[in-house]
Scaffold this motif. Structure first.
Motif, short mmCIF file in Angstrom:
data_model
loop_
_atom_site.label_atom_id
_atom_site.label_comp_id
_atom_site.label_asym_id
_atom_site.label_seq_id
_atom_site.Cartn_x
_atom_site.Cartn_y
_atom_site.Cartn_z
N ASP A 33 -30.59 -9.35 60.00
CA ASP A 33 -30.22 -9.89 58.69
C ASP A 33 -30.73 -11.32 58.54
O ASP A 33 -31.23 -11.70 57.47
N ARG A 34 -30.61 -12.11 59.61
CA ARG A 34 -31.10 -13.50 59.56
C ARG A 34 -32.63 -13.53 59.44
O ARG A 34 -33.18 -14.35 58.71
N ALA A 35 -33.31 -12.64 60.15
CA ALA A 35 -34.77 -12.59 60.07
C ALA A 35 -35.23 -12.20 58.67
O ALA A 35 -36.16 -12.80 58.11
N LEU A 36 -34.57 -11.21 58.09
CA LEU A 36 -34.91 -10.80 56.73
C LEU A 36 -34.62 -11.90 55.73
O LEU A 36 -35.40 -12.15 54.81
N ALA A 37 -33.48 -12.57 55.91
CA ALA A 37 -33.13 -13.68 55.03
C ALA A 37 -34.15 -14.81 55.15
O ALA A 37 -34.53 -15.42 54.15
#
Length: 110
Positions: A8-12
């Motif tokens: 989720d952090r990488a996508l964000a």
């Protein structure tokens, strides 16, 4: 193990930095052209010299060296952002592989 929170952090990161990444690339492209303009302006000041001599003088000018320094900064920022995007994309790909392996192992034990 890569967690869904990490993904989720990488996508964000990819989503939230797209504009800054595009700006860094635009700045780099602009500086590539600006250096040519500065060199041409500096060469134009060398009327009466050969092309080779005027190019040498242009490349030694303070204006050209400043443009080159600005280009270096732009390239650094563009490449830094490219590597960070690549790291986020690699993490997402590793997670996909991890999940595919987990699913395959789950099917194998049934």
């Amino acid at each position: 193990m890569i967690t869904t929170d990490e993904i989720d952090r990488a996508l964000a990161y990819l989503r939230d930095n797209a504009d800054k990444d595009a700006q860094a690339r635009a700045e780099r492209c602009y500086m590539e052209e600006w250096i040519k303009t500065v060199r041409a302006q500096e060469q134009a000041k060398c009327a009466g010299m050969s092309i080779a001599a005027s190019e040498v003088q242009a490349r030694m000018s303070d204006a050209y060296i400043k443009a080159l320094d600005a280009y270096k900064v732009a390239v650094f920022e563009d490449e830094r952002r490219r590597f960070l995007r690549g790291a986020a994309e690699a993490k997402i790909e590793a997670y996909r592989t991890q999940e595919a392996t987990r699913r395959a192992e789950g099917k194998g034990y049934q």
